[in-house]
Design a protein around this motif. Structure first.
Motif, PDB file in Angstrom:
ATOM      1  N   ASP A 603       0.851  -1.194   0.000  1.00 40.91           N
ATOM      2  CA  ASP A 603       0.000   0.000   0.000  1.00 40.91           C
ATOM      3  C   ASP A 603       0.885   1.243   0.000  1.00 40.91           C
ATOM      4  N   ILE A 604       0.415   2.296  -0.668  1.00 37.73           N
ATOM      5  CA  ILE A 604       1.033   3.624  -0.568  1.00 37.73           C
ATOM      6  C   ILE A 604       0.054   4.478   0.220  1.00 37.73           C
ATOM      7  N   VAL A 605       0.501   4.992   1.366  1.00 32.97           N
ATOM      8  CA  VAL A 605      -0.427   5.640   2.305  1.00 32.97           C
ATOM      9  C   VAL A 605       0.111   6.990   2.768  1.00 32.97           C
ATOM     10  N   TYR A 606      -0.811   7.770   3.384  1.00 36.67           N
ATOM     11  CA  TYR A 606      -0.423   8.996   4.074  1.00 36.67           C
ATOM     12  C   TYR A 606       0.033   8.665   5.487  1.00 36.67           C
ATOM     13  N   GLU A 607       0.432   9.690   6.232  1.00 35.72           N
ATOM     14  CA  GLU A 607       0.927   9.413   7.579  1.00 35.72           C
ATOM     15  C   GLU A 607      -0.161   8.903   8.510  1.00 35.72           C
ATOM     16  N   ASN A 608      -1.442   9.140   8.140  1.00 39.59           N
ATOM     17  CA  ASN A 608      -2.520   8.587   8.961  1.00 39.59           C
ATOM     18  C   ASN A 608      -2.962   7.209   8.468  1.00 39.59           C
ATOM     19  N   GLU A 609      -2.186   6.667   7.517  1.00 38.72           N
ATOM     20  CA  GLU A 609      -2.337   5.309   6.991  1.00 38.72           C
ATOM     21  C   GLU A 609      -3.599   5.115   6.151  1.00 38.72           C
ATOM     22  N   THR A 610      -4.147   6.217   5.630  1.00 40.46           N
ATOM     23  CA  THR A 610      -5.191   6.093   4.616  1.00 40.46           C
ATOM     24  C   THR A 610      -4.539   6.062   3.244  1.00 40.46           C
ATOM     25  N   LEU A 611      -5.177   5.386   2.298  1.00 44.13           N
ATOM     26  CA  LEU A 611      -4.585   5.182   0.979  1.00 44.13           C
ATOM     27  C   LEU A 611      -4.471   6.491   0.212  1.00 44.13           C
ATOM     28  N   CYS A 612      -3.367   6.625  -0.533  1.00 51.52           N
ATOM     29  CA  CYS A 612      -3.163   7.806  -1.386  1.00 51.52           C
ATOM     30  C   CYS A 612      -3.748   7.519  -2.756  1.00 51.52           C
ATOM     31  N   THR A 613      -4.992   7.888  -2.950  1.00 51.69           N
ATOM     32  CA  THR A 613      -5.662   7.610  -4.221  1.00 51.69           C
ATOM     33  C   THR A 613      -5.265   8.591  -5.316  1.00 51.69           C
ATOM     34  N   ALA A 614      -4.328   9.503  -5.015  1.00 47.83           N
ATOM     35  CA  ALA A 614      -3.842  10.438  -6.031  1.00 47.83           C
ATOM     36  C   ALA A 614      -2.849   9.782  -6.984  1.00 47.83           C
ATOM     37  N   LEU A 615      -2.509   8.527  -6.763  1.00 44.13           N
ATOM     38  CA  LEU A 615      -1.569   7.832  -7.646  1.00 44.13           C
ATOM     39  C   LEU A 615      -2.316   7.242  -8.835  1.00 44.13           C
ATOM     40  N   THR A 616      -1.649   7.285 -10.003  1.00 43.23           N
ATOM     41  CA  THR A 616      -2.240   6.729 -11.213  1.00 43.23           C
ATOM     42  C   THR A 616      -1.207   5.872 -11.941  1.00 43.23           C
ATOM     43  N   ALA A 617      -1.693   5.167 -12.971  1.00 42.48           N
ATOM     44  CA  ALA A 617      -0.836   4.399 -13.872  1.00 42.48           C
ATOM     45  C   ALA A 617      -0.006   3.364 -13.121  1.00 42.48           C
ATOM     46  N   LYS A 618       1.288   3.289 -13.456  1.00 45.58           N
ATOM     47  CA  LYS A 618       2.128   2.195 -12.990  1.00 45.58           C
ATOM     48  C   LYS A 618       2.888   2.554 -11.723  1.00 45.58           C
ATOM     49  N   THR A 619       2.852   1.654 -10.751  1.00 42.01           N
ATOM     50  CA  THR A 619       3.648   1.775  -9.529  1.00 42.01           C
ATOM     51  C   THR A 619       4.608   0.588  -9.471  1.00 42.01           C
ATOM     52  N   VAL A 620       5.871   0.890  -9.203  1.00 38.48           N
ATOM     53  CA  VAL A 620       6.889  -0.163  -9.049  1.00 38.48           C
ATOM     54  C   VAL A 620       7.609   0.081  -7.730  1.00 38.48           C
ATOM     55  N   VAL A 621       7.627  -0.935  -6.862  1.00 33.20           N
ATOM     56  CA  VAL A 621       8.316  -0.839  -5.584  1.00 33.20           C
ATOM     57  C   VAL A 621       9.267  -2.031  -5.445  1.00 33.20           C
ATOM     58  N   CYS A 622      10.545  -1.740  -5.185  1.00 36.13           N
ATOM     59  CA  CYS A 622      11.546  -2.791  -5.019  1.00 36.13           C
ATOM     60  C   CYS A 622      11.972  -2.864  -3.551  1.00 36.13           C
ATOM     61  N   PHE A 623      12.040  -4.085  -3.022  1.00 38.49           N
ATOM     62  CA  PHE A 623      12.473  -4.308  -1.654  1.00 38.49           C
ATOM     63  C   PHE A 623      13.782  -5.093  -1.651  1.00 38.49           C
ATOM     64  N   HIS A 624      14.581  -4.828  -0.637  1.00 41.00           N
ATOM     65  CA  HIS A 624      15.819  -5.588  -0.444  1.00 41.00           C
ATOM     66  C   HIS A 624      15.704  -6.359   0.866  1.00 41.00           C
ATOM     67  N   ILE A 625      15.886  -7.682   0.780  1.00 41.82           N
ATOM     68  CA  ILE A 625      15.784  -8.545   1.958  1.00 41.82           C
ATOM     69  C   ILE A 625      17.137  -9.219   2.172  1.00 41.82           C
ATOM     70  N   ARG A 626      17.593  -9.198   3.410  1.00 39.66           N
ATOM     71  CA  ARG A 626      18.873  -9.837   3.730  1.00 39.66           C
ATOM     72  C   ARG A 626      18.825 -10.345   5.164  1.00 39.66           C
ATOM     73  N   GLN A 627      19.781 -11.265   5.460  1.00 42.96           N
ATOM     74  CA  GLN A 627      19.936 -11.687   6.846  1.00 42.96           C
ATOM     75  C   GLN A 627      20.648 -10.597   7.629  1.00 42.96           C
ATOM     76  N   MET A 628      20.260 -10.465   8.893  1.00 46.72           N
ATOM     77  CA  MET A 628      20.851  -9.419   9.725  1.00 46.72           C
ATOM     78  C   MET A 628      22.328  -9.670   9.918  1.00 46.72           C
ATOM     79  N   LYS A 629      23.096  -8.580   9.920  1.00 46.80           N
ATOM     80  CA  LYS A 629      24.552  -8.691  10.075  1.00 46.80           C
ATOM     81  C   LYS A 629      24.924  -8.638  11.546  1.00 46.80           C
TER      82      LYS A 629
END
Length: 629
Positions: A603-629
């Motif tokens: 989800d893409i949200v505001y600070e009050n955790e309501t959805l930001c419906t101002a977004l349009t078209a394509k959304t791409v979000v990349c996450f990086h996961i690793r074991q803790m060092k």
């Protein structure tokens, strides 16, 4: 280590797709289960979103004020001409607070996202909710309908190349022929102490049933500001005390010992006897009116509501307001001597904007002046009428009479003329279009009292303020102003105004209307181009993972993993935006065992955790996961 790329479905606007594929809330299901090793952590790698130019509204940026009255200015030429006033103390009105969209969307602390045309509609709704002058209430509405409309329009304006250039706000006063209600149509409500007096009524006439008499109000339509007339016949009660006039509608006020009276919440009712109660208090209660003519001991007396600081020798301090007596006689433009009640057959009130005129007629129906401001002003304070103020914009007829030994005293409202489109009074709706009603319902009468204690309305202050008249049926020298930022000149009501940027009034927080040839119309246009920006930060929330963060604003735990600032890496704030943190912030997944993941719920949200419906078209979000060092 793992790099995970997520995105929404490209056809997110297709109604066949559910909200699971929206650019602000989507789910990516995996064909193969993903195994995340123990003691792992996750961070945002990058994000690409498309933030359109919608207006983002919340309580912090949606407040404005509407001021309908004589503008405040230091322009010496205009001051000399009387078309402006020096300060708010010289005004009979004040700014009324409004919210774009009327405030309905903000009750829960949420946000509204509006395109340009919807923004204009919301601005119109906000203006409708805070425009209280009767000349502006030209869309009557009906009981049960959604609100009441006004003569104010708000439209988006575009250049020849269709680029948005701002808003145009046009205020048009009602100049249609007035409606005159005759006695056949008129009915009254009992407003006596505890609603305890007995009377009968028929076709505008009220007859006392016993010694107590009556105190009633015609709660249907108020007198119009552009030449409204109200006429009372007093011949049926002219052997004893009576009182006729105009008054705002007051809610029942608890006066102690289980009693109630229909008086303003700040009316000073502390006096129970003595000279100051004469003509005002009868049989243990006050007969309140804003402008009234009374028969007292065979003589005609005039009272007007106002304040009194008691700073003049011989005057008593009033806590709030009182019914101050106007000495209309004495050779300063009105009658030379106090009028004998036996010579009066009817009383006529005429209202032109802020100027009230009171006349009485003889047995031949010829009217002569009793009191006003324009004619009697040479007598000074308390010898002429003060201007009508905003708390009195909606005044309805009142009548009171003694009962006589066995009743039978009669007063009659012959007629009253009102704006044809003004709503008929109802207990449940009039707060929507009457400032006094709104103030009572919302416990906001503090601003009303502040207005009514200004110098020109203080009986111990010598200041006189000339009432504004009408011009071509419009309110003379009145302008319809939009205030978009806090203004010292226009007072504390403007403290929450914060719409300068989104309405396009940068450098002009108090709007300057265009010069109109038609006095009935006031036109205001944006001084700058409103900025279509989403001037707030966004956050990425990963709903189905085991990480935890704390949203202190909400006071709760959260699944937010990253912050997307207002500007992207290239300094853009709308359109296609790309974010990549210079330094990743990892959140522990807290997994002592391997986690099996079948989907990513983003989800893409505001600070009050309501959805930001101002977004349009394509959304791409990349996450990086690793074991803790």
């Amino acid at each position: 280590m793992s790099l995970v790329i997520t995105s929404n479905v490209a056809q997110e606007d297709n109604p066949e797709f559910s909200n699971a594929f929206k650019p602000f809330s989507y789910q990516n299901r995996l064909l193969n289960t993903m195994r995340i090793p123990p003691n792992s952590e996750i961070a945002l790698q990058s994000a690409k979103i498309n933030k359109n130019g919608l207006f983002i509204l919340d309580r912090a940026n949606a407040g404005f004020c509407h001021y309908f009255g004589t503008p405040i200015s230091s322009d010496a030429t205009k001051l000399a001409a009387g078309t402006v006033i020096e300060n708010l103390d010289s005004s009979t009105t004040q700014p009324f607070r409004g919210t774009i969209g009327g405030g309905a969307a903000f009750n829960a602390g949420g946000r509204n996202e509006r395109n340009i045309e919807d923004m204009a509609l919301d601005l119109k709704a906000g203006l409708d909710a805070c425009a209280f002058h009767p000349s502006l209430i030209i869309g009557k509405g009906t009981e049960g309908a959604d609100g009441f409309t006004t003569g104010i329009t708000a439209e988006a304006k575009y250049d020849s190349d269709n680029s948005f250039k701002g808003f145009e706000i046009v205020s048009t006063q009602d100049d249609a022929a007035l409606t005159t209600r005759t006695n056949d149509d008129i009915v009254f409500d009992d407003i006596s102490k505890n609603n305890s007096f007995n009377f009968t009524q028929d076709k505008g006439s009220v007859t006392s049933s016993d010694v107590d008499g009556f105190y009633v109000q015609n709660r249907e339509y108020p007198i119009a500001q552009n030449g409204g007339v109200c006429v009372f016949d007093v011949t049926g009660a002219n052997t004893g005390p009576w009182c006729v006039g105009l008054s705002r509608i007051n809610k029942a006020r608890d006066t102690g010992a289980g009693d109630f009276e229909y008086i303003p919440p700040y009316f000073d009712n502390s006096r129970t006897n003595g000279t100051l109660t004469s003509g005002r208090r009868v049989r243990g209660y006050y007969r309140y009116g804003d402008f009234v003519v009374c028969r007292v001991a065979g003589l005609i007396r005039v009272f007007q509501s106002g304040s009194d600081k008691g700073t003049v020798v011989g005057r008593s301090r009033i806590n709030g307001i009182y019914m101050n007596e106007i000495i209309y006689y004495g050779g300063h433009g009105g009658p030379a001597a106090q009028v004998q009640a036996s010579d009066v057959y009817s009383v006529r009130f005429t209202l032109n904007n802020e100027e009230m005129k009171i006349e009485v007629s003889d047995d031949k129906g010829a009217f002569t002046l009793l009191a006003d401001h324009a004619t009697l002003k040479s007598g000074g304070k308390n010898k002429c009428l003060n201007p009508v103020n905003a708390a009195e914009w909606a005044m309805y007829p009142v009548m009171a009479a003694s009962g006589g030994a066995a009743g039978g005293k009669v007063l009659k409202l012959d007629s009253i003329s009102h704006y044809s489109s003004y709503p008929k009074y109802t207990d449940t709706r009039y707060d929507e279009y009457d400032w006094w009603g709104w103030s009572q319902d919302n416990n906001e009468t503090t601003f009303c009292l502040e207005l009514e204690k200004r110098p020109w309305n203080d009986a111990s202050n010598a200041t006189l303020l000339a009432p504004k008249d009408i011009d071509s049926k419009g309110m003379n020298d009145y302008e319809s102003l939009i205030i978009t930022a806090k203004s010292v000149e226009y007072g504390d009501s403007t403290n929450e105004c914060a719409t300068t940027r989104i309405l396009g009034f940068e450098g002009q927080p108090v709007s300057i209307p265009k010069t109109d040839l038609n006095k009935l119309v006031s036109t205001t246009v944006s001084a700058s181009v409103p900025k279509l920006i989403s001037n707030i930060s966004l956050f990425i929330r990963l709903n189905n993972f085991t990480q935890n963060s704390i949203n202190a604003r909400q006071g709760t735990n959260s699944k937010i993993v990253a912050h997307l600032p207002r500007f992207d890496n290239s300094g853009n704030e709308t359109g296609g935006l790309y974010f990549e943190p210079h330094e990743k912030t990892y959140l522990a997944l807290g997994n002592t065992d391997e986690i099996l993941i079948n989907s990513f719920d983003v989800d893409i949200v505001y600070e009050n955790e309501t959805l930001c419906t101002a977004l349009t078209a394509k959304t791409v979000v990349c996450f990086h996961i690793r074991q803790m060092k």
